[in-house]
Motif scaffolding. Sequence first.
Motif, mmCIF file in Angstrom:
data_model
loop_
_atom_site.group_PDB
_atom_site.id
_atom_site.type_symbol
_atom_site.label_atom_id
_atom_site.label_comp_id
_atom_site.label_asym_id
_atom_site.label_seq_id
_atom_site.Cartn_x
_atom_site.Cartn_y
_atom_site.Cartn_z
ATOM 1 N N TYR A 128 -0.582 2.136 -0.382
ATOM 2 C CA TYR A 128 -0.910 2.068 1.044
ATOM 3 C C TYR A 128 0.373 1.793 1.824
ATOM 4 N N PRO A 129 0.838 2.718 2.664
ATOM 5 C CA PRO A 129 2.061 2.474 3.441
ATOM 6 C C PRO A 129 1.932 1.224 4.313
ATOM 7 N N TRP A 130 3.017 0.490 4.428
ATOM 8 C CA TRP A 130 3.003 -0.736 5.239
ATOM 9 C C TRP A 130 2.624 -0.433 6.686
ATOM 10 N N VAL B 219 12.666 -11.980 -3.842
ATOM 11 C CA VAL B 219 11.860 -11.158 -2.945
ATOM 12 C C VAL B 219 12.768 -10.486 -1.924
ATOM 13 N N HIS B 220 12.637 -9.182 -1.800
ATOM 14 C CA HIS B 220 13.396 -8.469 -0.790
ATOM 15 C C HIS B 220 12.929 -8.913 0.588
ATOM 16 N N SER B 221 13.852 -9.204 1.453
ATOM 17 C CA SER B 221 13.492 -9.732 2.766
ATOM 18 C C SER B 221 12.759 -8.714 3.625
ATOM 19 N N ASP B 222 12.956 -7.422 3.335
ATOM 20 C CA ASP B 222 12.331 -6.410 4.169
ATOM 21 C C ASP B 222 10.990 -5.928 3.613
ATOM 22 N N ILE B 223 10.526 -6.516 2.536
ATOM 23 C CA ILE B 223 9.240 -6.132 1.953
ATOM 24 C C ILE B 223 8.279 -7.304 2.114
ATOM 25 N N VAL C 176 -1.276 -5.978 -8.358
ATOM 26 C CA VAL C 176 -0.809 -5.688 -7.002
ATOM 27 C C VAL C 176 0.699 -5.782 -7.004
ATOM 28 N N GLN C 177 1.347 -4.815 -6.399
ATOM 29 C CA GLN C 177 2.807 -4.815 -6.350
ATOM 30 C C GLN C 177 3.272 -4.187 -5.053
ATOM 31 N N GLY C 178 4.375 -4.682 -4.531
ATOM 32 C CA GLY C 178 4.931 -4.119 -3.308
ATOM 33 C C GLY C 178 6.200 -3.358 -3.573
ATOM 34 N N SER C 179 6.475 -2.388 -2.746
ATOM 35 C CA SER C 179 7.719 -1.625 -2.822
ATOM 36 C C SER C 179 8.047 -1.144 -1.427
ATOM 37 N N THR C 180 9.156 -0.460 -1.311
ATOM 38 C CA THR C 180 9.507 0.091 -0.005
ATOM 39 C C THR C 180 8.512 1.155 0.441
ATOM 40 N N ASP C 181 7.753 1.702 -0.511
ATOM 41 C CA ASP C 181 6.747 2.713 -0.167
ATOM 42 C C ASP C 181 5.478 2.097 0.411
ATOM 43 N N GLY C 182 5.198 0.850 0.052
ATOM 44 C CA GLY C 182 3.982 0.220 0.535
ATOM 45 C C GLY C 182 3.365 -0.702 -0.499
ATOM 46 N N ARG D 118 -0.051 -15.088 -6.298
ATOM 47 C CA ARG D 118 0.946 -14.670 -5.324
ATOM 48 C C ARG D 118 1.764 -13.556 -5.928
ATOM 49 N N VAL D 119 2.034 -12.555 -5.125
ATOM 50 C CA VAL D 119 2.786 -11.412 -5.620
ATOM 51 C C VAL D 119 4.128 -11.379 -4.933
ATOM 52 N N GLY D 120 5.177 -11.476 -5.691
ATOM 53 C CA GLY D 120 6.508 -11.320 -5.123
ATOM 54 C C GLY D 120 6.854 -9.857 -5.162
ATOM 55 N N PHE D 121 7.230 -9.279 -4.015
ATOM 56 C CA PHE D 121 7.496 -7.846 -3.970
ATOM 57 C C PHE D 121 8.984 -7.621 -4.173
ATOM 58 N N ALA D 122 9.361 -7.183 -5.354
ATOM 59 C CA ALA D 122 10.775 -6.956 -5.637
ATOM 60 C C ALA D 122 10.922 -5.688 -6.444
ATOM 61 N N ARG D 123 12.074 -5.079 -6.344
ATOM 62 C CA ARG D 123 12.344 -3.851 -7.084
ATOM 63 C C ARG D 123 12.883 -4.149 -8.486
ATOM 64 N N SER D 124 13.395 -5.363 -8.698
ATOM 65 C CA SER D 124 14.011 -5.679 -9.980
ATOM 66 C C SER D 124 12.985 -5.639 -11.104
#
Length: 481
Positions: free
Chosen positions: A164-166, A77-81, A141-147, A3-9
């Motif tokens: 890959y953009p969301w 995890v950022h709620s918007d990602i 695998v990692q998530g960010s505001t970019d995708g 599982r990948v938690g998408f966070a900026r921290s």
Amino acid sequence: MFRVGFARSRIPLWRWPHSTVKYFSRSAPGRPSSLMISSILGSHWTHSSLTRSRSISSAATREVVSSEQLGVTEPRVHSDIPIANADEHKVSILWGPQRWSRFHHIWLRDHCRCPDCFHPITKQRLLNTFEIPADIKPIHVQGSTDGLEVVWPGTSTESHSSVYPWTWLQANTYDPALQTTPSQKVLWGSKIEKSPPSVTYTEVMDDKGLHKWLTNVETFGFCFVSGVPATPEATEELCERIGFIRETQYGKFWEFTADLSKGDTAYTTMALGAHTDNTYFTDPCGLQLFHLLSHTEGSGGATLLVDGLYVAALMKELHPKFHDILSRVPIPAHAAGEPSALYTPSPPAMYPPLRYHPSTKELVQVRWNNDDRSVMSHLPPHEVEDWYQAIKIWNELLTKPDSEYWIQLSPGTVLTIDNHRVLHGRSAFDGKRRVCGAYIGIDEYRSKLAVLKEKFEGANDNGQNKAGRSEDSRSIWNSNL
């Protein structure tokens, strides 16, 4: 599954032994397992480190280490990602409650659009699809505001990063299949006469007016252009605002009267029932433009328009069995009035009157001209009578007063018709009637409209703004690519 938690921290990581990739997992009651974080040569996973190629040994090994042993805590995890999980074959993305998508690893790798894999100017693939390993799996695998950011195994010394953009992923989800957006097309009957779509000649000489014109055609299947100089030259110039004129056996830009100079009933004074043109072509024209230049010493010749989408919808609702026949049984056609030409589609009996998109189930083409129909020798014996009943019902619905829109054209008004949707005809006439016009290919029409939508609607970029690229450049994430 990891599982990948998408966070900026940033997450504190320890230096692993050289040339080793570490994975550590954590399980907690009531939570999906497990958190995966990678470290290569002691590097931290940050946004910048995921947007470039990274060195990695071909001898890299995997070792599972308990997060409790290492004292690692799961990031917030950022709620918007979105949240993603990956298994041996797919990456799963949770967009929200009960909303998710799955993408195969090989599909994601094939759709990388970094400059090494996809040419930013020509918008063509550079990646050799056939060299992608069938069992390819991401390193990270990692998530960010970019995708969604993915690191893939590459050469013996290099890895490969993809983003890959969301919005692009959402627009191209296939597992489950994308919920299609309801069509913006307006179905109409005879009451359209109260407010038919129209633009002025002055408007369409500007791109904004051209956009309005072609958008009307897309929405309603036809549009009038008023105030056009009543000359062949001005009409031809108007046609070329859309795209290349398509040349046929009738010429390129044509002008005709009732003199039978061509072997077609259009060159007579006879009434013509509702039909589409070019049923005898493998690829019928997309748009047809008519301009009545003059009509003297007589009367009649009113123009008939019928919305094929409207009539097909009626038939599907009222007579589903016979509608099915028209969407399934092909009709051969021919154009044989000219000694120097004999046209039939290739293959000759492949195209039914109603063609539906195999995925969206949207009606994408109406193809009907009973006058040009060839011998129906391919009908199964048990379906002959039903087929004749089906076309009889179709004709009855086409000729209902509620379906027919009649208008008397006059010099200065050009009629544009989507020949894949709207059927046209005319009443009988006498006198001298002079008409000019042209065909435009469906691809030329759709291309021009797509470019104008980019310009005036900001459409098709999947949320990718134009920062960092010139005004006339096209996003690599354009939904048409």
